[in-house]
Scaffold this motif. Structure first.
Motif, PDB file in Angstrom:
ATOM      1  N   VAL A   9     -19.957  52.342 -55.384  1.00  0.00           N
ATOM      2  CA  VAL A   9     -19.108  53.073 -54.434  1.00  0.00           C
ATOM      3  C   VAL A   9     -19.739  54.424 -54.120  1.00  0.00           C
ATOM      4  O   VAL A   9     -19.843  54.820 -52.954  1.00  0.00           O
ATOM      5  CB  VAL A   9     -17.664  53.236 -54.970  1.00  0.00           C
ATOM      6  N   LEU A  10     -20.169  55.140 -55.153  1.00  0.00           N
ATOM      7  CA  LEU A  10     -20.766  56.460 -54.931  1.00  0.00           C
ATOM      8  C   LEU A  10     -22.011  56.367 -54.063  1.00  0.00           C
ATOM      9  O   LEU A  10     -22.179  57.140 -53.113  1.00  0.00           O
ATOM     10  CB  LEU A  10     -21.108  57.123 -56.269  1.00  0.00           C
ATOM     11  N   LEU A  11     -22.884  55.423 -54.379  1.00  0.00           N
ATOM     12  CA  LEU A  11     -24.128  55.293 -53.608  1.00  0.00           C
ATOM     13  C   LEU A  11     -23.884  54.770 -52.199  1.00  0.00           C
ATOM     14  O   LEU A  11     -24.586  55.169 -51.261  1.00  0.00           O
ATOM     15  CB  LEU A  11     -25.119  54.396 -54.357  1.00  0.00           C
ATOM     16  N   THR A  12     -22.891  53.916 -52.024  1.00  0.00           N
ATOM     17  CA  THR A  12     -22.585  53.414 -50.687  1.00  0.00           C
ATOM     18  C   THR A  12     -22.015  54.527 -49.813  1.00  0.00           C
ATOM     19  O   THR A  12     -22.347  54.620 -48.628  1.00  0.00           O
ATOM     20  CB  THR A  12     -21.650  52.191 -50.767  1.00  0.00           C
ATOM     21  N   CYS A  13     -21.206  55.393 -50.392  1.00  0.00           N
ATOM     22  CA  CYS A  13     -20.737  56.559 -49.636  1.00  0.00           C
ATOM     23  C   CYS A  13     -21.908  57.465 -49.276  1.00  0.00           C
ATOM     24  O   CYS A  13     -22.017  57.930 -48.133  1.00  0.00           O
ATOM     25  CB  CYS A  13     -19.696  57.338 -50.436  1.00  0.00           C
ATOM     26  N   ALA A  14     -22.796  57.700 -50.238  1.00  0.00           N
ATOM     27  CA  ALA A  14     -23.964  58.550 -49.985  1.00  0.00           C
ATOM     28  C   ALA A  14     -24.868  57.951 -48.904  1.00  0.00           C
ATOM     29  O   ALA A  14     -25.579  58.673 -48.206  1.00  0.00           O
ATOM     30  CB  ALA A  14     -24.760  58.766 -51.272  1.00  0.00           C
ATOM     31  N   ASN A  15     -24.809  56.647 -48.747  1.00  0.00           N
ATOM     32  CA  ASN A  15     -25.591  55.961 -47.725  1.00  0.00           C
ATOM     33  C   ASN A  15     -24.872  55.941 -46.369  1.00  0.00           C
ATOM     34  O   ASN A  15     -25.352  55.330 -45.416  1.00  0.00           O
ATOM     35  CB  ASN A  15     -25.913  54.530 -48.172  1.00  0.00           C
ATOM     36  N   GLY A  16     -23.781  56.624 -46.269  1.00  0.00           N
ATOM     37  CA  GLY A  16     -23.018  56.646 -45.020  1.00  0.00           C
ATOM     38  C   GLY A  16     -23.805  57.176 -43.842  1.00  0.00           C
ATOM     39  O   GLY A  16     -23.525  56.857 -42.688  1.00  0.00           O
ATOM     40  N   MET A  66      -7.588  52.721 -60.101  1.00  0.00           N
ATOM     41  CA  MET A  66      -6.720  53.475 -60.994  1.00  0.00           C
ATOM     42  C   MET A  66      -7.088  54.958 -60.990  1.00  0.00           C
ATOM     43  O   MET A  66      -6.235  55.823 -61.137  1.00  0.00           O
ATOM     44  CB  MET A  66      -6.819  52.907 -62.412  1.00  0.00           C
ATOM     45  N   SER A  67      -8.361  55.244 -60.811  1.00  0.00           N
ATOM     46  CA  SER A  67      -8.820  56.639 -60.809  1.00  0.00           C
ATOM     47  C   SER A  67      -9.202  57.068 -59.395  1.00  0.00           C
ATOM     48  O   SER A  67     -10.208  57.742 -59.185  1.00  0.00           O
ATOM     49  CB  SER A  67      -9.997  56.795 -61.764  1.00  0.00           C
ATOM     50  N   ALA A  68      -8.385  56.707 -58.435  1.00  0.00           N
ATOM     51  CA  ALA A  68      -8.706  56.837 -57.012  1.00  0.00           C
ATOM     52  C   ALA A  68      -9.167  58.236 -56.599  1.00  0.00           C
ATOM     53  O   ALA A  68     -10.253  58.387 -56.032  1.00  0.00           O
ATOM     54  CB  ALA A  68      -7.497  56.408 -56.172  1.00  0.00           C
ATOM     55  N   THR A  69      -8.367  59.251 -56.859  1.00  0.00           N
ATOM     56  CA  THR A  69      -8.714  60.587 -56.390  1.00  0.00           C
ATOM     57  C   THR A  69      -9.945  61.113 -57.114  1.00  0.00           C
ATOM     58  O   THR A  69     -10.830  61.725 -56.501  1.00  0.00           O
ATOM     59  CB  THR A  69      -7.532  61.551 -56.554  1.00  0.00           C
ATOM     60  N   SER A  70     -10.041  60.844 -58.391  1.00  0.00           N
ATOM     61  CA  SER A  70     -11.215  61.256 -59.155  1.00  0.00           C
ATOM     62  C   SER A  70     -12.470  60.561 -58.634  1.00  0.00           C
ATOM     63  O   SER A  70     -13.520  61.197 -58.464  1.00  0.00           O
ATOM     64  CB  SER A  70     -11.002  60.928 -60.637  1.00  0.00           C
ATOM     65  N   ALA A  71     -12.376  59.262 -58.384  1.00  0.00           N
ATOM     66  CA  ALA A  71     -13.519  58.518 -57.858  1.00  0.00           C
ATOM     67  C   ALA A  71     -13.949  59.064 -56.501  1.00  0.00           C
ATOM     68  O   ALA A  71     -15.146  59.208 -56.222  1.00  0.00           O
ATOM     69  CB  ALA A  71     -13.177  57.029 -57.756  1.00  0.00           C
ATOM     70  N   LEU A  72     -12.981  59.383 -55.667  1.00  0.00           N
ATOM     71  CA  LEU A  72     -13.306  59.919 -54.346  1.00  0.00           C
ATOM     72  C   LEU A  72     -13.957  61.296 -54.465  1.00  0.00           C
ATOM     73  O   LEU A  72     -14.918  61.602 -53.752  1.00  0.00           O
ATOM     74  CB  LEU A  72     -12.063  59.976 -53.461  1.00  0.00           C
ATOM     75  N   TYR A  73     -13.467  62.124 -55.379  1.00  0.00           N
ATOM     76  CA  TYR A  73     -14.078  63.434 -55.570  1.00  0.00           C
ATOM     77  C   TYR A  73     -15.521  63.287 -56.058  1.00  0.00           C
ATOM     78  O   TYR A  73     -16.414  64.000 -55.602  1.00  0.00           O
ATOM     79  CB  TYR A  73     -13.270  64.290 -56.545  1.00  0.00           C
ATOM     80  N   ASP A  74     -15.748  62.357 -56.968  1.00  0.00           N
ATOM     81  CA  ASP A  74     -17.118  62.118 -57.431  1.00  0.00           C
ATOM     82  C   ASP A  74     -17.998  61.611 -56.290  1.00  0.00           C
ATOM     83  O   ASP A  74     -19.183  61.944 -56.223  1.00  0.00           O
ATOM     84  CB  ASP A  74     -17.128  61.151 -58.607  1.00  0.00           C
ATOM     85  N   ALA A  75     -17.432  60.849 -55.379  1.00  0.00           N
ATOM     86  CA  ALA A  75     -18.182  60.398 -54.202  1.00  0.00           C
ATOM     87  C   ALA A  75     -18.541  61.588 -53.307  1.00  0.00           C
ATOM     88  O   ALA A  75     -19.648  61.644 -52.762  1.00  0.00           O
ATOM     89  CB  ALA A  75     -17.398  59.343 -53.430  1.00  0.00           C
ATOM     90  N   VAL A  76     -17.636  62.545 -53.174  1.00  0.00           N
ATOM     91  CA  VAL A  76     -17.940  63.765 -52.417  1.00  0.00           C
ATOM     92  C   VAL A  76     -19.118  64.475 -53.082  1.00  0.00           C
ATOM     93  O   VAL A  76     -20.075  64.890 -52.411  1.00  0.00           O
ATOM     94  CB  VAL A  76     -16.713  64.701 -52.338  1.00  0.00           C
ATOM     95  N   ARG A  77     -19.062  64.610 -54.396  1.00  0.00           N
ATOM     96  CA  ARG A  77     -20.147  65.292 -55.110  1.00  0.00           C
ATOM     97  C   ARG A  77     -21.473  64.552 -54.947  1.00  0.00           C
ATOM     98  O   ARG A  77     -22.517  65.185 -54.778  1.00  0.00           O
ATOM     99  CB  ARG A  77     -19.790  65.469 -56.587  1.00  0.00           C
TER     100      ARG A  77
END
Length: 138
Positions: A9-16, A66-77
């Motif tokens: 998820v993190l890398l796919t967001c970074a590949n946006g 389950m950790s939606a907001t945390s996961a999204l924040y890590d994706a921002v980072r």
């Protein structure tokens, strides 16, 4: 922890924006390594293209949901690891937020939080090391 889905998820967001910058990939791999992700997964993520469907990735992992907001924040980072948030990355973050069931505006709020934390860190380091941080290049 579902390290695989989370990392993807993190890398796919970074590949946006159409490319995963080396600093973005390094941030994700370092982050997951610090949390104990298996070496085999870290190795696989070094060449992961980041082109999977974000909704399917999110839906495949109850842990990420389950950790939606945390996961999204890590994706921002992760997206900011190269120093910029490209419009395509913002779109990927918005898509992820929707898949996670988060409300409108949460991406903008988390991006602001990221910048606030970065500014606070700079202020803290300047106060602690008024002559400059001796062990850091930036």
């Amino acid at each position: 922890m579902d390290y695989e889905a989370f990392g993807k998820v993190l890398l796919t967001c970074a590949n946006g924006d159409g490319r995963i910058a080396p600093d973005e990939r390094a941030w994700v791999i370092g982050f997951l390594d610090a949390y104990g992700a298996p070496a085999q997964l870290l190795e696989a993520l070094k060449t992961y293209a980041g082109t999977d469907d974000l909704v399917k990735l999110v839906d495949s992992s109850p842990t990420v949901k389950m950790s939606a907001t945390s996961a999204l924040y890590d994706a921002v980072r992760a997206c900011m690891a190269d120093g910029e948030l490209a419009p395509g990355e913002t779109a990927a973050l918005e898509k992820t937020a929707t898949a996670l069931g988060l409300g409108a505006g949460v991406v903008a709020e988390l991006v602001k939080l990221y910048h606030d934390e970065k500014a606070l860190r700079a202020r803290r380091l300047a106060a602690i090391f008024p002559s400059g941080v001796p062990f850091q290049g930036n």
